[in-house]
Design a protein around this motif. Structure first.
Motif, mmCIF file in Angstrom:
data_model
loop_
_atom_site.group_PDB
_atom_site.id
_atom_site.type_symbol
_atom_site.label_atom_id
_atom_site.label_comp_id
_atom_site.label_asym_id
_atom_site.label_seq_id
_atom_site.Cartn_x
_atom_site.Cartn_y
_atom_site.Cartn_z
ATOM 1 N N VAL A 160 0.835 -1.183 0.000
ATOM 2 C CA VAL A 160 0.000 0.000 0.000
ATOM 3 C C VAL A 160 0.879 1.245 0.000
ATOM 4 N N SER A 161 0.642 2.146 -0.932
ATOM 5 C CA SER A 161 1.391 3.397 -1.003
ATOM 6 C C SER A 161 0.992 4.318 0.141
ATOM 7 N N SER A 162 1.977 4.735 0.925
ATOM 8 C CA SER A 162 1.668 5.651 2.022
ATOM 9 C C SER A 162 1.160 6.987 1.486
ATOM 10 N N GLU A 163 1.752 7.476 0.386
ATOM 11 C CA GLU A 163 1.296 8.731 -0.199
ATOM 12 C C GLU A 163 -0.142 8.601 -0.705
ATOM 13 N N GLY B 296 6.851 3.652 1.282
ATOM 14 C CA GLY B 296 6.880 5.090 1.090
ATOM 15 C C GLY B 296 8.279 5.620 1.302
ATOM 16 N N SER B 297 8.453 6.914 1.031
ATOM 17 C CA SER B 297 9.777 7.534 1.139
ATOM 18 C C SER B 297 9.857 8.595 2.226
ATOM 19 N N ASP B 298 8.700 8.979 2.787
ATOM 20 C CA ASP B 298 8.679 10.038 3.796
ATOM 21 C C ASP B 298 8.374 9.443 5.167
ATOM 22 N N TYR C 42 10.828 -2.800 2.203
ATOM 23 C CA TYR C 42 12.141 -2.273 1.849
ATOM 24 C C TYR C 42 12.784 -3.166 0.790
ATOM 25 N N GLY C 43 11.938 -3.823 -0.012
ATOM 26 C CA GLY C 43 12.480 -4.767 -0.971
ATOM 27 C C GLY C 43 12.029 -4.591 -2.402
ATOM 28 N N CYS C 44 10.923 -3.847 -2.638
ATOM 29 C CA CYS C 44 10.403 -3.745 -4.003
ATOM 30 C C CYS C 44 11.435 -3.094 -4.911
ATOM 31 N N PRO C 45 11.801 -3.758 -6.024
ATOM 32 C CA PRO C 45 12.862 -3.244 -6.881
ATOM 33 C C PRO C 45 12.388 -2.422 -8.074
ATOM 34 N N VAL C 46 11.078 -2.370 -8.329
ATOM 35 C CA VAL C 46 10.614 -1.759 -9.577
ATOM 36 C C VAL C 46 10.866 -0.255 -9.567
ATOM 37 N N LYS C 47 11.068 0.304 -10.756
ATOM 38 C CA LYS C 47 11.444 1.708 -10.871
ATOM 39 C C LYS C 47 10.419 2.642 -10.257
ATOM 40 N N GLN C 48 9.123 2.346 -10.451
ATOM 41 C CA GLN C 48 8.085 3.241 -9.950
ATOM 42 C C GLN C 48 8.157 3.399 -8.432
ATOM 43 N N VAL C 49 8.745 2.430 -7.751
ATOM 44 C CA VAL C 49 8.874 2.480 -6.298
ATOM 45 C C VAL C 49 10.285 2.899 -5.894
ATOM 46 N N ALA C 50 11.282 2.141 -6.341
ATOM 47 C CA ALA C 50 12.660 2.366 -5.895
ATOM 48 C C ALA C 50 13.213 3.712 -6.346
ATOM 49 N N CYS C 51 12.846 4.153 -7.539
ATOM 50 C CA CYS C 51 13.382 5.420 -8.034
ATOM 51 C C CYS C 51 12.684 6.631 -7.419
ATOM 52 N N ARG C 52 11.693 6.384 -6.579
ATOM 53 C CA ARG C 52 11.046 7.459 -5.835
ATOM 54 C C ARG C 52 11.474 7.443 -4.368
ATOM 55 N N GLY C 53 12.522 6.703 -4.067
ATOM 56 C CA GLY C 53 13.067 6.686 -2.719
ATOM 57 C C GLY C 53 12.385 5.745 -1.763
ATOM 58 N N ALA C 54 11.560 4.821 -2.272
ATOM 59 C CA ALA C 54 10.846 3.868 -1.423
ATOM 60 C C ALA C 54 11.316 2.451 -1.742
ATOM 61 N N GLY C 55 10.716 1.472 -1.062
ATOM 62 C CA GLY C 55 11.067 0.086 -1.328
ATOM 63 C C GLY C 55 12.546 -0.178 -1.135
ATOM 64 N N THR D 159 6.750 -5.837 11.083
ATOM 65 C CA THR D 159 7.736 -6.695 10.438
ATOM 66 C C THR D 159 8.279 -5.969 9.212
ATOM 67 N N VAL D 160 9.340 -6.519 8.639
ATOM 68 C CA VAL D 160 9.991 -5.891 7.483
ATOM 69 C C VAL D 160 10.305 -6.958 6.448
ATOM 70 N N LYS D 161 10.155 -6.587 5.178
ATOM 71 C CA LYS D 161 10.629 -7.415 4.070
ATOM 72 C C LYS D 161 11.648 -6.611 3.283
ATOM 73 N N THR D 162 12.799 -7.227 3.012
ATOM 74 C CA THR D 162 13.848 -6.512 2.311
ATOM 75 C C THR D 162 14.643 -7.476 1.433
ATOM 76 N N ARG D 163 15.749 -6.964 0.894
ATOM 77 C CA ARG D 163 16.633 -7.756 0.031
ATOM 78 C C ARG D 163 18.043 -7.786 0.615
#
Length: 329
Positions: A44-47, A75-77, A100-113, A139-143
């Motif tokens: 879920v997008s926090s924004e 989210g990034s904020d 903290y794991g989503c790699p897709v550009k729409q998420v990672a390139c906006r400072g999230a995931g 909990t947290v999910k990451t890479r």
């Protein structure tokens, strides 16, 4: 017994991964029936949640039979994430997960995931803010890290545990890898062996068979396994793994009739939840997986992705069942 705070999950729980455009309530329903022990929503997008966007709000829909269920936020904020944790807590999931794991550009390139893997101090502050904003377990999910030169998940595990997370799921790839190549579970196993780590560690990546689940359980000592892509069109994988871990024997593969029955339940729920037009359209991504590897099924799949109504979908599904007459898949 594996527990996330007070949530009991059994001896070796199998978790359904949060997958965007996949892990909605209809999909979760068939995975719950298939044996998933803990499930997560789409992220879920926090924004979007702060803006009260319909799609983000709809992702907060959970049902009693799904429990235990976690809602995943990204989210990034920092302040926005904390506020979203408060909003999410109000709908009473069993826990909140941070992506903290989503790699897709729409998420990672906006400072999230996965982008937060490049800024561990910010990740720690964000996580601490979420933990303080809710009474629920976090909990947290990451890479493993951003790339091969920055595999920093060991530091992440220790620092996030220290500020209050209750479990950590690690996908065995870096962000740069996306979903390519083989998942590397060696660091996951190393973190599980770390005497400082006391929270459950779940492994994720490439588990697509009961045999591999048993191998990775024994080799890396994780507390449970999260399954993502292998469950799409094949929710039976959870019970198949459970049975194999318990008995050493493989369950019979689902018949064509089994596949048709579960696919029908999936599409009917999709229509009830989203309405006929959207429910039918969004089910189209699942048909190829439900009938993957079945000789002659391509023609049926091509028809399924073209018809616009539930009655037409059900007619084709009945035709599939009649044509194959319960031949093993």
């Amino acid at each position: 017994m594996t527990k996330i705070k007070d949530i009991e999950l059994g001896e070796f729980p199998l978790l359904l991964a949060p997958m965007e455009d996949v892990s909605d309530p209809p999909f979760r329903a068939v995975c719950k029936a298939g044996g998933a022990d803990l499930m997560y929503t789409e992220f879920v997008s926090s924004e979007g949640l702060i803006r009260d966007a319909f799609k983000s709000r709809q992702k907060l829909d959970i049902f009693e039979y799904e429990r235990p269920i976690g809602i995943q936020l990204f989210g990034s904020d920092i302040e926005t994430m904390a506020e979203c944790a408060r909003i999410t807590s109000a709908v009473s999931p069993d826990l909140i997960d941070i992506n903290y794991g989503c790699p897709v550009k729409q998420v990672a390139c906006r400072g999230a995931g996965a982008a937060l893997l490049q800024d561990i101090p910010k990740m720690v502050k964000m996580t601490e803010a979420v933990v303080k904003a809710t009474h629920l377990p976090v909990t947290v999910k990451t890479r493993l890290g951003w790339d091969d030169s920055t595999r920093n998940v060991e530091e992440v595990a220790e620092r996030l545990q220290d500020i209050g997370i209750e479990a950590l799921t690690i996908h065995g790839r870096t962000r740069v890898q996306m979903y390519k190549g083989d998942a590397d579970w060696n660091l996951i196993g190393k973190i599980k062996d770390n005497p400082r780590i006391r929270i459950p560690i779940f492994g994720n990546g490439d588990i697509d068979s009961p045999e591999k689940a048993l191998e990775y359980k024994n080799r890396y000592g994780v507390d449970g396994i999260m399954i993502g892509r292998a469950s799409i069109g094949y929710p039976w994988i959870f019970n198949e793994i459970k049975h194999f871990l318990k008995t050493g024997e493989k369950l019979e593969a689902p018949t064509i009739a089994d596949r048709v029955d579960v696919c029908r339940k999936h599409v009917e729920f999709s229509v009830r939840w989203k309405g006929e037009r959207l429910g039918i359209v969004e089910m189209r991504r699942h048909y190829a997986s439900y009938f993957k590897g079945i000789d002659g099924a391509k023609a049926f799949r091509n028809r399924l992705v073209q018809v616009p109504t539930l009655s037409e979908v059900e007619e084709i599904l009945q035709e599939i069942a009649a044509t194959y007459d319960a031949v093993p898949a």
